[in-house]
Design an enzyme around this catalytic site. Structure first.
Site, PDB file in Angstrom:
ATOM      1  N   SER A  70       0.859  -1.391   0.042  1.00  0.00           N
ATOM      2  CA  SER A  70       0.084  -0.212   0.112  1.00  0.00           C
ATOM      3  C   SER A  70       0.850   1.202   0.005  1.00  0.00           C
ATOM      4  CB  SER A  70      -0.837   0.092   1.325  1.00  0.00           C
ATOM      5  OG  SER A  70       0.067   0.302   2.375  1.00  0.00           O
ATOM      6  N   LYS A  71       0.009   2.395  -0.342  1.00  0.00           N
ATOM      7  CA  LYS A  71       0.873   3.756  -0.470  1.00  0.00           C
ATOM      8  C   LYS A  71       1.461   4.098   0.761  1.00  0.00           C
ATOM      9  CE  LYS A  71      -1.116   7.182  -3.545  1.00  0.00           C
ATOM     10  NZ  LYS A  71      -1.953   8.013  -3.923  1.00  0.00           N
ATOM     11  N   ARG A  72       0.752   3.665   1.935  1.00  0.00           N
ATOM     12  CA  ARG A  72       1.087   4.221   3.226  1.00  0.00           C
ATOM     13  C   ARG A  72       2.465   3.664   3.707  1.00  0.00           C
ATOM     14  NH1 ARG A  72      -2.626   1.460   6.498  1.00  0.00           N
ATOM     15  NH2 ARG A  72      -3.965   1.161   4.581  1.00  0.00           N
ATOM     16  N   GLN A  73       2.865   2.542   3.137  1.00  0.00           N
ATOM     17  CA  GLN A  73       4.047   2.118   3.528  1.00  0.00           C
ATOM     18  C   GLN A  73       5.241   2.500   2.776  1.00  0.00           C
ATOM     19  OE1 GLN A  73       4.818  -1.586   5.348  1.00  0.00           O
ATOM     20  NE2 GLN A  73       2.670  -1.778   6.010  1.00  0.00           N
ATOM     21  N   GLY A  74       5.081   3.407   2.042  1.00  0.00           N
ATOM     22  CA  GLY A  74       6.073   3.778   0.912  1.00  0.00           C
ATOM     23  C   GLY A  74       5.670   4.058  -0.691  1.00  0.00           C
TER      24      GLY A  74
END
Ligand code: GLU
Length: 477
Positions: free
Chosen positions: A254-258
């Site tokens: 996901s976007k949240r982790q990078g």
């Protein structure tokens, strides 16, 4: 005779190209090249609510940048166009009517409030939330009445309620799904536009797609699609669902982790060669343990049979390693072109091309992404700032003797060669008694601003005589 193999990459333009989509595009591309089939780009843009300005251009630009050429597509045309679904809406309406006639689909007049209440009741009862099929029961007359009154409607698939569907997927092999878990999918929305499911099936059929290669998140849609193929009396394409991409903690990427946008990776200075190679191995492995592949090699090696079943962890360290490899191994002129925007952004004057190329040759070995390149190259372009610690080394008596010696000796040289420099290094030891760290550290500090760094002859060569003299004489002030 086996008909031509045709595969497609069918993104919905969201504004950026996800690395997972790059993998889907790449595997489709590779399979087409391997079997000498056709690779098609189709833009699935029927969801007007999700329209993003410039998204398609951006997507095409990114595919171009990484070098995944398609044989048919929105900007280049082909025999099965248009390749924008938004330009094919008339086609879908006609087929939806056909499904109604065949009793494979029905009009649904439920309002969003009706659906909300249905949902809440299902949740309260602890049931799965899905359409309960109440409009299936409407008589022909009731439907006509509603239509005549101009009531808004959607068209839904009349999915079987019992039994199971069994199908074969190239990766997952035999898959069976109970029909009762499949929703009466909306096919035509109240705005008259088709949903993904209807448009996708119709287009895959009309575009003569033989293999559907896409992410695993679509596996659960296959029953709906096969239902439609069956209703139309069409032969479905072969299915091939690619394993999920995972974060290192095994959650879905996901976007949240990078970063996940290919554009961002390119902007950060990852080379297309590295990105493609890296992404190729996210879910596919070759017969050997070989990890480094050019696109041409992948085109020969790739096979659908060697796609993994289990999810693939997106390991950024591995991408960095690969990128470093390509920065070192690819032609330096090419790296120089790719690095140019970074130097311009840093405000370095790279008009002296000979010097620029020499610098690229030196610094590309010391980085893993191009975004680090200007930091490593900075001492060649900028006035060096020294710390107190550096100054102690510079001002020490031995260093000062060394600088005078080198200044005097460089001045009389016609040209700076590796031989000259090595000779002077030896002379420094023989004549001044300075060696090892006491010899290398001050010289590197003077010329490169750091005690560690490239070999001295290389630094001399890049800077040239004038600059070397300037930097050395500053040391004596
Ligand atoms: N438009 C879908 C997507 O954005 C395509 C899925 C498929 O390949 O069928 O991923």
């Amino acid at each position: 005779m086996e008909s031509e193999i045709r595969v497609r990459f069918a993104p919905s333009p969201t504004g950026y190209l996800h690395v997972g989509s790059l993998r889907t595009a790449l595997y489709n591309y590779l399979y087409a090249r391997k079997v000498k089939g056709k690779f098609i780009l189709r833009i699935e843009d029927t969801d007007q609510a999700r329209y993003v300005e410039g998204a398609v251009e951006n997507l095409i630009e990114t595919l171009n940048q990484v070098g995944l050429e398609y044989d048919e597509g929105p900007d280049i045309g082909g025999n099965y166009g248009p390749y924008f679904q938004s330009q094919r809406t008339e086609i879908y309406g006609k087929y939806a009517d056909e499904l109604i006639e065949k009793d494979a689909a029905y009009f649904c007049f439920c309002t969003s409030e009706d659906l909300e209440i249905m949902r809440e009741e299902q949740i309260a009862k602890g049931e799965d939330t899905r359409y309960d099929g109440r409009c299936r029961k409407l008589s022909k007359e009731q439907v006509q009445e509603n239509l005549d009154q101009g009531k808004p409607y959607v068209i839904r698939a009349k999915i079987p309620k019992e039994g199971e569907i069994v199908f074969f997927d190239i990766v997952r092999e035999k898959v069976s799904i109970m029909w009762e878990t499949v929703d009466d999918q909306v096919l035509i929305k109240s705005d008259g536009f088709p949903t993904y499911h209807l448009a996708n099936v119709i287009d895959d059929h009309l575009m003569k797609i033989t293999h559907v290669i896409r992410g695993e998140e679509w596996l659960s849609s296959v029953p709906k699609h096969l239902f439609l193929y069956n209703a139309f009396g069409w032969k479905p394409p072969k299915m091939c669902h690619l394993p999920l991409l995972l974060n290192p903690d095994k959650s879905k990427l996901s976007k949240r982790q990078g970063d996940v946008a290919v554009e961002d990776f390119l902007k950060k200075g990852y080379l297309p060669e590295a990105l493609l190679n890296f992404v190729a191995l996210l879910g596919w492995h070759s017969k050997s343990d070989k990890e480094l592949y050019s696109l041409e090699e992948l085109e020969k090696e790739f096979s659908l049979k060697r796609i993994n079943k289990s999810g693939s962890v997106f390991d950024i360290e591995k991408l960095n390693w690969m990128n470093g490899h390509y920065l070192r191994e690819l032609e330096s002129g090419y790296v120089a072109i790719k690095a140019r925007p970074f130097f311009i952004k840093a405000g370095f004057d790279i008009n002296d091309n000979e010097k620029y190329l020499k610098i690229i040759e030196v610094v590309r070995n010391r980085i893993s992404t191009l975004s680090e390149i200007t930091k490593v190259a900075a001492p060649f372009y900028e006035t060096i700032k020294y710390s107190e610690e550096d100054k102690q080394i510079i001002n020490n008596e031995n260093s000062q003797r060394l600088f005078s010696f080198w200044l005097k000796n460089i001045q009389v040289l016609d040209i700076i060669t590796e031989e000259n420099i090595n000779r002077l290094l030896k002379q420094s030891t023989d004549e001044l008694g300075i060696k090892g760290k006491d010899l290398y550290f001050p010289l590197r500090l003077a010329l490169f601003g750091s005690v560690h760094g490239p070999e001295l002859p290389v630094i001399f060569d890049v800077l040239g005589k004038e600059e070397v003299l300037g930097r050395l004489s500053k040391m004596l002030d």
